[in-house]
Design a protein around this motif. Structure first.
Motif, short mmCIF file in Angstrom:
data_model
loop_
_atom_site.label_atom_id
_atom_site.label_comp_id
_atom_site.label_asym_id
_atom_site.label_seq_id
_atom_site.Cartn_x
_atom_site.Cartn_y
_atom_site.Cartn_z
N PHE A 330 0.86 -1.18 0.00
CA PHE A 330 0.00 0.00 0.00
C PHE A 330 0.90 1.23 0.00
CE2 PHE A 330 -3.12 -3.04 0.84
CZ PHE A 330 -4.39 -2.47 0.94
N ASN A 331 0.99 1.89 -1.14
CA ASN A 331 1.86 3.06 -1.27
C ASN A 331 1.02 4.33 -1.19
OD1 ASN A 331 4.27 1.51 -1.77
ND2 ASN A 331 3.48 1.10 -3.82
N LEU A 332 1.26 5.12 -0.15
CA LEU A 332 0.50 6.36 0.05
C LEU A 332 0.90 7.40 -0.99
CD1 LEU A 332 -1.47 7.94 1.95
CD2 LEU A 332 0.57 8.71 3.18
N ILE A 333 -0.08 7.88 -1.76
CA ILE A 333 0.22 8.92 -2.76
C ILE A 333 -0.45 10.25 -2.43
CG2 ILE A 333 0.74 7.34 -4.66
CD1 ILE A 333 -2.08 7.65 -5.68
N LEU A 334 -1.41 10.24 -1.50
CA LEU A 334 -2.06 11.51 -1.13
C LEU A 334 -2.61 11.38 0.29
CD1 LEU A 334 -4.52 13.64 -3.29
CD2 LEU A 334 -4.99 13.21 -0.89
N LYS A 353 -3.52 7.19 -12.25
CA LYS A 353 -3.01 6.16 -11.37
C LYS A 353 -4.04 5.02 -11.31
CE LYS A 353 0.83 8.03 -9.49
NZ LYS A 353 0.85 9.35 -10.10
N THR A 354 -3.60 3.79 -11.53
CA THR A 354 -4.50 2.64 -11.48
C THR A 354 -4.37 1.90 -10.15
OG1 THR A 354 -2.81 1.26 -12.53
CG2 THR A 354 -4.40 2.34 -13.98
N ASN A 355 -5.35 1.04 -9.88
CA ASN A 355 -5.36 0.22 -8.66
C ASN A 355 -5.22 1.10 -7.41
OD1 ASN A 355 -5.51 -2.28 -10.12
ND2 ASN A 355 -3.34 -2.02 -10.60
N GLY A 371 -13.35 3.54 -1.18
CA GLY A 371 -13.63 2.77 -2.38
C GLY A 371 -12.37 2.34 -3.09
N TYR A 372 -12.52 1.35 -3.97
CA TYR A 372 -11.41 0.81 -4.77
C TYR A 372 -11.70 1.05 -6.25
CZ TYR A 372 -8.53 -2.63 -7.24
OH TYR A 372 -7.67 -3.25 -8.11
N ASN A 373 -10.72 1.63 -6.94
CA ASN A 373 -10.84 1.92 -8.37
C ASN A 373 -9.67 1.26 -9.10
OD1 ASN A 373 -10.96 2.95 -10.93
ND2 ASN A 373 -10.96 5.11 -10.34
N PRO A 374 -9.90 0.15 -9.80
CA PRO A 374 -8.79 -0.56 -10.45
C PRO A 374 -8.28 0.15 -11.71
CG PRO A 374 -10.86 -1.65 -10.93
CD PRO A 374 -11.17 -0.58 -9.93
N ILE A 375 -9.12 0.95 -12.36
CA ILE A 375 -8.72 1.57 -13.63
C ILE A 375 -8.25 3.01 -13.46
CG2 ILE A 375 -10.21 0.09 -15.02
CD1 ILE A 375 -12.25 2.38 -15.10
N GLY A 376 -8.50 3.60 -12.32
CA GLY A 376 -8.06 4.96 -12.07
C GLY A 376 -8.97 6.02 -12.66
N THR A 454 -27.97 9.29 3.70
CA THR A 454 -27.39 9.84 2.48
C THR A 454 -27.15 11.34 2.67
OG1 THR A 454 -29.59 10.19 1.55
CG2 THR A 454 -28.49 8.11 1.02
N GLY A 455 -26.59 11.97 1.64
CA GLY A 455 -26.29 13.39 1.72
C GLY A 455 -24.83 13.64 2.00
N GLY A 456 -24.47 14.89 2.27
CA GLY A 456 -23.09 15.26 2.49
C GLY A 456 -22.65 15.07 3.93
N PHE A 457 -21.37 14.86 4.12
CA PHE A 457 -20.82 14.72 5.48
C PHE A 457 -19.35 15.16 5.45
CE2 PHE A 457 -20.71 10.73 3.22
CZ PHE A 457 -19.42 10.27 3.36
N SER A 458 -18.92 15.75 6.54
CA SER A 458 -17.54 16.25 6.64
C SER A 458 -16.60 15.12 7.05
CB SER A 458 -17.45 17.39 7.66
OG SER A 458 -18.26 18.48 7.27
N ILE A 459 -15.32 15.28 6.72
CA ILE A 459 -14.31 14.29 7.08
C ILE A 459 -13.17 14.96 7.84
CG2 ILE A 459 -14.81 12.78 5.12
CD1 ILE A 459 -12.24 13.96 3.77
N ASP A 460 -12.48 14.19 8.68
CA ASP A 460 -11.28 14.68 9.35
C ASP A 460 -10.08 14.63 8.41
OD1 ASP A 460 -12.38 15.24 11.87
OD2 ASP A 460 -12.31 13.13 12.42
N ASP A 461 -10.01 13.56 7.61
CA ASP A 461 -8.86 13.38 6.71
C ASP A 461 -9.23 12.33 5.67
OD1 ASP A 461 -6.36 13.79 5.67
OD2 ASP A 461 -5.26 13.17 7.44
N TYR A 462 -8.46 12.30 4.57
CA TYR A 462 -8.61 11.20 3.62
C TYR A 462 -7.26 10.89 3.01
CZ TYR A 462 -8.42 13.47 -1.07
OH TYR A 462 -8.01 14.08 -2.24
N GLU A 463 -7.13 9.63 2.53
CA GLU A 463 -5.88 9.16 1.96
C GLU A 463 -6.16 8.37 0.69
OE1 GLU A 463 -3.26 8.56 6.08
OE2 GLU A 463 -4.39 6.86 5.25
N VAL A 464 -5.20 8.40 -0.22
CA VAL A 464 -5.27 7.61 -1.45
C VAL A 464 -4.02 6.75 -1.53
CG1 VAL A 464 -5.52 7.62 -3.95
CG2 VAL A 464 -6.61 9.43 -2.58
N PHE A 465 -4.23 5.44 -1.70
CA PHE A 465 -3.12 4.50 -1.84
C PHE A 465 -3.15 3.88 -3.23
CE2 PHE A 465 -4.28 4.57 2.61
CZ PHE A 465 -3.06 4.64 3.26
#
Length: 470
Positions: A330-334, A353-355, A371-376, A454-465
């Protein structure tokens, strides 16, 4: 023969608290708009909570009935209700209490010097909520060292850091680490970090405390700042090359005799050394993946168990992987808190970026979605969907969330949506809508809703691997 009736005694004192009969003190908790009063008795506090009893003695009479008032605006009624029932009845009910509330309860128990409660709560968290502790590791570690009373939690955290030092040394909070915490970990013989790197981190931490090192006076400030850290560096276990490259520029912060011994040890090892030579750290050999590989992940949101569950979903296996046999890196990119939450940042770092796996921590809760996005995502397909059979969205088991929710794509032609005006986008089922805000509108393209609302919600943080097979 002694007959004990503690249960009745406890319930009688709880009834006294709830009725408020003959009370001589009111403790008001919460901000003015949501202030809640608790009627209590100083005689009970005298025996059960000397901290609050001292505040009672220092308070002033505030009404005609000789009732004194103490104000605690920083406390919530939920926390204080648990605390005061413990003081009166020696019972604490943690059923259906969020783990974050239990941790805040621990910190309040520490403030009120309720040692028995502090001990029990630390044990409860360590034995029953280890996943939550690991997920909020940086916060827990920093908080536990704000006082000398949370030794069990400190030792629990240090045992983890010794094996996985990146959790702290590579965290965005490293420079705000309390001095006692840094000293406690660098003095360990089993810290799995090379000595030159430990030196680099210690210097980084010292400089950050004062924004220093421009001239000779600044070196003295740095020396004073690091006076408790420097004795725990294994100078005589650092190669001569690293001594010259890393230590030499900061030689002025070392005692003259120690610096002379370091040079002698490197260039004339037969000369007598008067400085104390600490033993080398016990670095455990890293094994090949097929012989006991230990999976690690650099994340402030997910832990290794959760990452392993995602790998199981990606490969569509019937039996989950062992946590030390995760087939993916799992390589952190963001990371939003590090790189920024703007959609431009996402596209700069993640376009094509894929996968990729996206995870986000919902604000002020234990909830984690993603979520997981294999095709980017592809900026060339502006305002167009992309097709894939293998994407999915999810919420993760964590804290009081008993089970993970996996939602695989059902409308494969619209699984992924590309819009450079937004961040990561799994069509209407989950997307990043603005800075630090995610949204779920419907169940259009994926099998299940991953949140109750459903609807919008705030987040503390997010990451992309970006993940790839080992």
């Amino acid at each position: 023969m002694v007959l004990n009736f503690y249960e009745n005694l406890s319930s009688d004192f709880i009834e006294l608290l709830e009725n408020g009969n003959e009370h001589n003190l009111i403790i008001e908790v919460g901000e003015s708009s949501i202030k809640q009063p608790f009627k209590v008795h100083s005689t009970v506090l005298c025996c059960r909570c000397p901290y609050l009893y001292d505040e009672f003695k220092n308070s002033t009479i505030s009404n005609d009935d000789n009732i004194r008032i103490i104000q605690k605006p920083q406390l919530t009624a939920k926390i204080f209700n648990i605390i005061i029932k413990y003081i009166y009845g020696a019972t604490v009910n943690l059923e259906k209490v969020e783990t974050s509330v239990i941790f805040n309860l621990l910190m309040t128990a520490n403030e009120f010097q309720l040692k028995e409660l502090m001990t029990r709560l630390q044990t409860f968290l360590i034995e029953n909520q280890s996943s939550w502790l690991k997920l909020n590791f940086s916060k827990i570690y920093n908080s536990s060292f704000q006082t000398n009373n949370l030794k069990a939690l400190q030792n629990y955290c240090n045992d983890i850091i010794a094996k996985h030092p990146n959790l702290i040394f590579e965290s965005t909070d490293f420079n705000t680490l309390p001095e006692a915490a840094l000293v406690s970990i660098i003095q360990r013989d089993d810290l799995q970090l090379e000595e030159p790197k430990i030196w680099d981190y210690v210097i980084q931490w010292g400089i950050s405390q004062n924004k220093i090192v421009d001239d000779g006076n600044d070196f003295q400030i740095l020396k004073n700042t690091l006076q408790l850290c420097l004795p725990h560096i294994r100078y005589f276990q650092i190669s001569g090359e690293n001594i010259m490259e890393k230590v030499f520029p900061y030689r002025q912060i070392l005692d003259e005799n120690l610096w002379a011994d370091i040079l002698n040890y490197s260039m004339a090892p037969n000369k007598t050394i008067t400085s104390k030579i600490l033993p080398p750290r016990k670095i455990f050999a890293t094994q090949l993946p097929n012989r006991g590989y230990t999976f690690q992940i650099t994340s402030s949101i997910i832990n290794i168990e959760q990452a392993t569950e995602m790998a199981f979903w990606v490969d569509k296996k019937e039996v989950t992987y062992d946590i030390n046999n995760n087939p993916y890196e799992f390589n952190l990119i963001l990371r939003g808190s590090r790189d920024g939450f703007q959609h431009e940042v996402f596209w700069d770092l993640c376009d094509l970026k894929t996968n990729v796996i996206v995870v986000a921590k919902v604000k002020d809760t234990d909830e984690i979605i993603g979520g997981y996005n294999p095709i980017g995502w592809n900026s060339n397909f502006y305002h167009r969907p992309s097709e894939t059979n293998d994407s999915f969205i999810f919420s993760l088991k964590n804290g009081n969330i008993k089970n993970s929710i996996l939602s695989r794509v059902k409308n494969t032609g619209r699984a992924i949506y590309n819009n450079p005006g937004y961040g990561p986008n799994f069509n209407n089922d989950l997307w990043m809508d603005g800075t630090q805000t995610f949204k779920i509108n419907s169940r259009d393209c994926y099998e299940n809703l991953i949140r109750k609302t459903t609807g919008g919600f705030s987040i503390d943080d997010y990451e992309v691997f970006q993940i790839k097979k080992r």
